[in-house]
Enzyme design. Structure first.
Site, PDB file in Angstrom:
ATOM      1  N   ASN A   1      25.276  85.691  38.472  1.00  0.00           N
ATOM      2  CA  ASN A   1      26.223  85.119  39.418  1.00  0.00           C
ATOM      3  C   ASN A   1      27.563  85.773  39.150  1.00  0.00           C
ATOM      4  O   ASN A   1      27.974  85.863  37.996  1.00  0.00           O
ATOM      5  CB  ASN A   1      26.309  83.601  39.203  1.00  0.00           C
ATOM      6  CG  ASN A   1      27.396  82.962  40.038  1.00  0.00           C
ATOM      7  OD1 ASN A   1      27.799  83.510  41.063  1.00  0.00           O
ATOM      8  ND2 ASN A   1      27.867  81.810  39.618  1.00  0.00           N
ATOM      9  N   GLY A   2      28.224  86.278  40.186  1.00  0.00           N
ATOM     10  CA  GLY A   2      29.512  86.929  39.978  1.00  0.00           C
ATOM     11  C   GLY A   2      29.471  88.365  40.462  1.00  0.00           C
ATOM     12  O   GLY A   2      28.616  88.733  41.270  1.00  0.00           O
TER      13      GLY A   2
ATOM     14  N   LYS B   1      28.885  76.343  48.084  1.00  0.00           N
ATOM     15  CA  LYS B   1      29.694  75.205  47.645  1.00  0.00           C
ATOM     16  C   LYS B   1      30.860  75.601  46.732  1.00  0.00           C
ATOM     17  O   LYS B   1      31.982  75.210  46.980  1.00  0.00           O
ATOM     18  CB  LYS B   1      28.781  74.200  46.940  1.00  0.00           C
ATOM     19  CG  LYS B   1      29.462  72.911  46.521  1.00  0.00           C
ATOM     20  CD  LYS B   1      29.827  72.067  47.720  1.00  0.00           C
ATOM     21  CE  LYS B   1      30.604  70.821  47.325  1.00  0.00           C
ATOM     22  NZ  LYS B   1      31.369  70.302  48.470  1.00  0.00           N
TER      23      LYS B   1
ATOM     24  N   CYS C   1      25.829  81.277  44.056  1.00  0.00           N
ATOM     25  CA  CYS C   1      24.570  81.594  43.390  1.00  0.00           C
ATOM     26  C   CYS C   1      24.223  80.466  42.418  1.00  0.00           C
ATOM     27  O   CYS C   1      25.032  80.081  41.579  1.00  0.00           O
ATOM     28  CB  CYS C   1      24.572  82.904  42.624  1.00  0.00           C
ATOM     29  SG  CYS C   1      24.864  84.323  43.660  1.00  0.00           S
TER      30      CYS C   1
ATOM     31  N   HIS D   1      55.270  75.672  71.266  1.00  0.00           N
ATOM     32  CA  HIS D   1      55.726  77.012  70.894  1.00  0.00           C
ATOM     33  C   HIS D   1      54.610  78.049  71.001  1.00  0.00           C
ATOM     34  O   HIS D   1      54.713  79.114  70.420  1.00  0.00           O
ATOM     35  CB  HIS D   1      56.310  76.990  69.474  1.00  0.00           C
ATOM     36  CG  HIS D   1      57.500  76.097  69.355  1.00  0.00           C
ATOM     37  ND1 HIS D   1      58.733  76.420  69.882  1.00  0.00           N
ATOM     38  CD2 HIS D   1      57.649  74.854  68.820  1.00  0.00           C
ATOM     39  CE1 HIS D   1      59.596  75.434  69.650  1.00  0.00           C
ATOM     40  NE2 HIS D   1      58.942  74.465  69.012  1.00  0.00           N
TER      41      HIS D   1
ATOM     42  N   GLU E   1      33.222  74.673  60.114  1.00  0.00           N
ATOM     43  CA  GLU E   1      32.258  74.970  59.049  1.00  0.00           C
ATOM     44  C   GLU E   1      30.832  74.641  59.427  1.00  0.00           C
ATOM     45  O   GLU E   1      29.917  75.391  59.119  1.00  0.00           O
ATOM     46  CB  GLU E   1      32.580  74.119  57.807  1.00  0.00           C
ATOM     47  CG  GLU E   1      33.656  74.634  56.944  1.00  0.00           C
ATOM     48  CD  GLU E   1      33.747  73.825  55.659  1.00  0.00           C
ATOM     49  OE1 GLU E   1      33.565  74.398  54.596  1.00  0.00           O
ATOM     50  OE2 GLU E   1      33.994  72.604  55.726  1.00  0.00           O
TER      51      GLU E   1
ATOM     52  N   LYS F   1      36.376  71.086  59.208  1.00  0.00           N
ATOM     53  CA  LYS F   1      35.044  70.466  59.151  1.00  0.00           C
ATOM     54  C   LYS F   1      34.211  70.900  60.360  1.00  0.00           C
ATOM     55  O   LYS F   1      33.048  71.262  60.229  1.00  0.00           O
ATOM     56  CB  LYS F   1      35.140  68.923  59.144  1.00  0.00           C
ATOM     57  CG  LYS F   1      35.636  68.274  57.899  1.00  0.00           C
ATOM     58  CD  LYS F   1      34.713  68.347  56.708  1.00  0.00           C
ATOM     59  CE  LYS F   1      34.914  69.570  55.889  1.00  0.00           C
ATOM     60  NZ  LYS F   1      35.872  69.568  54.831  1.00  0.00           N
TER      61      LYS F   1
ATOM     62  N   GLU G   1      42.216  69.621  58.402  1.00  0.00           N
ATOM     63  CA  GLU G   1      40.940  69.300  57.760  1.00  0.00           C
ATOM     64  C   GLU G   1      39.872  68.988  58.810  1.00  0.00           C
ATOM     65  O   GLU G   1      38.716  69.401  58.683  1.00  0.00           O
ATOM     66  CB  GLU G   1      41.141  68.120  56.782  1.00  0.00           C
ATOM     67  CG  GLU G   1      39.881  67.578  56.129  1.00  0.00           C
ATOM     68  CD  GLU G   1      39.156  68.574  55.234  1.00  0.00           C
ATOM     69  OE1 GLU G   1      39.635  69.687  55.037  1.00  0.00           O
ATOM     70  OE2 GLU G   1      38.062  68.219  54.759  1.00  0.00           O
TER      71      GLU G   1
ATOM     72  N   TRP H   1      23.887  83.853  46.895  1.00  0.00           N
ATOM     73  CA  TRP H   1      24.923  84.017  47.926  1.00  0.00           C
ATOM     74  C   TRP H   1      25.348  85.476  47.816  1.00  0.00           C
ATOM     75  O   TRP H   1      25.942  85.892  46.828  1.00  0.00           O
ATOM     76  CB  TRP H   1      26.089  83.078  47.654  1.00  0.00           C
ATOM     77  CG  TRP H   1      27.120  83.083  48.741  1.00  0.00           C
ATOM     78  CD1 TRP H   1      27.102  82.354  49.890  1.00  0.00           C
ATOM     79  CD2 TRP H   1      28.329  83.851  48.776  1.00  0.00           C
ATOM     80  NE1 TRP H   1      28.220  82.627  50.642  1.00  0.00           N
ATOM     81  CE2 TRP H   1      28.989  83.538  49.987  1.00  0.00           C
ATOM     82  CE3 TRP H   1      28.918  84.772  47.923  1.00  0.00           C
ATOM     83  CZ2 TRP H   1      30.203  84.103  50.356  1.00  0.00           C
ATOM     84  CZ3 TRP H   1      30.125  85.348  48.292  1.00  0.00           C
ATOM     85  CH2 TRP H   1      30.763  85.008  49.488  1.00  0.00           C
TER      86      TRP H   1
ATOM     87  N   ARG I   1      24.550  76.148  46.508  1.00  0.00           N
ATOM     88  CA  ARG I   1      25.367  77.235  45.941  1.00  0.00           C
ATOM     89  C   ARG I   1      25.117  78.570  46.626  1.00  0.00           C
ATOM     90  O   ARG I   1      25.819  79.548  46.370  1.00  0.00           O
ATOM     91  CB  ARG I   1      25.092  77.365  44.448  1.00  0.00           C
ATOM     92  CG  ARG I   1      25.724  76.270  43.638  1.00  0.00           C
ATOM     93  CD  ARG I   1      25.666  76.588  42.183  1.00  0.00           C
ATOM     94  NE  ARG I   1      26.503  77.719  41.828  1.00  0.00           N
ATOM     95  CZ  ARG I   1      27.668  77.627  41.210  1.00  0.00           C
ATOM     96  NH1 ARG I   1      28.143  76.454  40.899  1.00  0.00           N
ATOM     97  NH2 ARG I   1      28.351  78.699  40.904  1.00  0.00           N
TER      98      ARG I   1
END
Ligand code: M6R
Length: 604
Positions: free
Chosen positions: A100-101, A599, A2, A500, A484, A481, A477, A74, A27
């Site tokens: 926010n939260g 983010k 947010c 395995h 996402e 990427k 990583e 968000w 955000r």
């Protein structure tokens, strides 16, 4: 998560708010809204979806005024919709709130307020704040806010305005807020980039602080209204750093900034002759006997590389933990533990809480953080800054390489202090570090080879990423990427672990990205490559320049310059970032704002 912006001054508030939200859209982008004081009323505009929907609504139906608040969401409680978009108001639309939260006790509060006659419009937890402030408001906004927050439980940043009141009142508990100081005007935002076009003089609010802004002054108090002394700081980022600078996306710009970031992170910290590293820290490492690295997402993968580096250089035992696991697993933190929180934003709540847990158990704490003044930097004993500049793309790239460089510096520093690296080795490593920026530039200069692979594999349904040793995290990583931003299912495995289980997935439709650069286990990687080929897998091998063995077996190769194995993750990750970017772009996806993500993750 947010984005929050507020303004009081003489400018057109809606313009400042929209410009701020544009810079904060990373955000959250489920919905956006503003409330502007217009005469004795509050005017609201809110739209589900991206900020562009709101700007369109404002074009059709503008608002005039010099004080207002804005929010990009968000979603946590309540699905994305116009109704659930912030700001939220009280019953009479005289008080507007952005948040926010999470308000943990919102259901209880909502029932109480409804019983007292308040009418709710949304399904959000945030709306209770507006009604609580309404309940206590008798003309003094800050007094009402102090009383209202006394009843809230949870982690949040809230900003409140009221019709006919020339004030903006903001409260911070956990979720970040920063005040921007102007002349005859003042600003507030959840992150610095929103303030950069107007001011670089800022006050980072600490937990439990309240800011009361009008156009002429900013008053900071505690939650009971007692004044608190705070010193403004000056941020060294400039507005251009938070722009795309001619690139199609922030992510691409940030990938291309990596040679510069490497120089900035290392810059001035390497002492060539003695082979020492000057971290400029006050923290005494002499009693450190073990290291706990805590982080999330890409920062966690950077920390996995850090484990190899720290153990090799400093011969210290290193544990790496996902922050969200560490804090709940009753970790053993013996005397002599150094807990290192690795984070781009410095605001990731899981990382912050893991750090607090380590500190409660007696650890010394260090932050490896990019954003100055962020929460983690305020709670640790010391901070080693990444100096990567603002990272706006939701998929982390330049901060990741900055973290790798900072971890190498830390390893080298500890190694020199503990005598586990002699001067000759250290000087050689420093010479290697000095080459890094140029090597990454070489990779970027040959991006077209990676783009060709993007073209070939853009329609794959699944990808497997394999890496071994210090490049196992590179595979992790690379897969993250791709997932996402392209929404392609990608899994990463340690190459030696493939037999395995994951080998069962391999067939002629499964592209396998294999990190096969020069290393101590190169021969074993070649055997693993042959195992994939024997099952008709398609291998995209990442090989060192001049390699012939892996290249002869693979279906496609990406060459990277040769570098010491311990530093190779810094070079090797770059083509994987480019590949993910290229595929996502070809699939027509929103690279900088991938679905469901934000983010900085400031909720648990
Ligand atoms: O700000 P932080 O480094 O603490 O963020 C940690 C993760 O949320 C972050 O790395 C996330 O995984 C990114 N989207 C990765 O690209």
């Amino acid at each position: 998560m947010c984005g929050i912006v507020a303004y009081v001054g003489e400018r057109d508030a809606s313009e400042v708010l929209i410009e701020g939200l544009r810079r904060l859209e990373y955000r959250g982008y489920d919905s956006a809204g503003i409330a502007v004081q217009s005469g004795s009323r509050l005017e609201l505009r809110k739209r589900q979806g991206k900020l562009s929907n709101l700007t369109l609504a404002l074009r059709e139906n503008p608002v005039q005024g010099n004080l207002g608040i804005g929010h990009t969401r968000w979603a946590t409680h309540g699905r994305p919709s116009d109704l659930n978009a912030h700001p939220h108001t009280d019953c009479r639309e005289q008080i507007a709130v952005i948040h926010n939260g999470i308000i943990e006790n919102y259901l209880l509060l909502r029932r109480e307020l409804e019983a007292q006659g308040h009418t709710f419009r949304s399904q959000t937890d945030s709306e209770v704040i507006a009604h609580l402030v309404e309940k206590y408001f008798t003309g003094d906004l800050s007094a009402a806010v102090y009383r209202a927050v006394g009843e809230l439980q949870g982690a949040y940043a809230i900003v409140v305005i009221a019709a006919g009141t020339e004030q903006v009142v903001a409260v911070r508990t956990v979720s970040p807020l920063v005040v921007g100081l102007g002349e005859g005007e003042n600003f507030l935002a959840s992150d610095v980039p929103a303030l950069l076009p107007y001011t670089r003089r800022v006050i980072f609010l600490a937990d439990g602080q309240v800011a009361v802004l009008d156009r002429h002054q900013v008053r900071i108090t505690n939650l009971r209204g007692r004044p608190v002394e705070v010193k403004p700081s000056t941020v060294d980022w400039n507005p251009v750093m938070a722009e795309k600078g001619g690139f199609d996306h922030f992510m691409l710009k940030e990938i291309y900034e990596q040679p510069q970031v490497i120089q900035q992170t290392l810059g001035g910290r390497l002492i060539d002759q003695s082979g020492d590293v000057d971290l400029g820290l006050g923290l005494d490492f002499s009693q450190v006997q073990r290291v706990h690295l805590v982080a999330c997402g890409s920062a966690f993968y950077a920390s996995c590389v850090g484990k190899y580096v720290l153990e090799r250089f400093a011969r210290l035992p290193v544990e790496v933990d996902l922050a969200s696991e560490y804090r709940y697993r009753d970790p053993v933190v013996p005397e002599g533990t150094l807990a290192v929180a690795v984070s781009q934003s410095g605001e990731t709540i899981d990382t912050l809480e893991a750090l607090r847990e380590a500190r409660r158990r007696g650890a010394k704490t260090l932050g490896l953080v990019n954003v100055k003044g962020s929460s983690i930097t305020r709670e640790v004993d010391d901070t080693l800054y990444l100096h990567a500049g603002p990272e706006i793309g939701v998929a982390s790239t330049k901060a990741y390489t900055g973290m790798l460089c900072a971890l190498v510096l830390l390893g080298l520093h500890l190694g020199r202090q503990r005598g586990t690296i002699d001067q000759k080795q250290a000087s050689w490593l420093i010479a290697e570090l000095r080459r890094l920026s140029g090597l990454v530039q070489q990779v970027l200069d040959h991006a077209e080879a990676v783009n060709e692979l993007g073209r070939r594999f853009q329609n794959a349904r699944d990808f497997l990423f394999l890496g071994r040793g210090i490049n196992f995290p590179t595979a992790l990583e690379g897969a993250l990427k791709l997932k996402e931003i392209s929404y392609i299912h990608a899994e990463a495995y340690a190459t030696g672990e493939m037999k395995h289980g994951p080998i069962a997935l391999i067939d002629a439709n499964m592209p396998v990205v294999m990190v096969a650069t020069e290393s101590a286990v190169y021969d074993k990687v070649i055997s693993n490559l042959q195992e994939v080929k024997a099952r008709e897998g398609i291998v995209l091998a990442l090989v060192s320049e001049g390699d012939t063995r892996a290249a002869a077996l693979a279906d496609a190769v990406i060459q990277v310059p040769r570098v010491s194995e311990l530093l190779s993750p810094i070079v090797n990750v770059v083509p994987l970032q480019l590949l993910a970017y290229d595929i996502a772009k070809r699939r027509g996806l929103d690279v900088d704002q991938p679905r469901n993500l934000a983010k900085a993750v400031t909720v648990e």
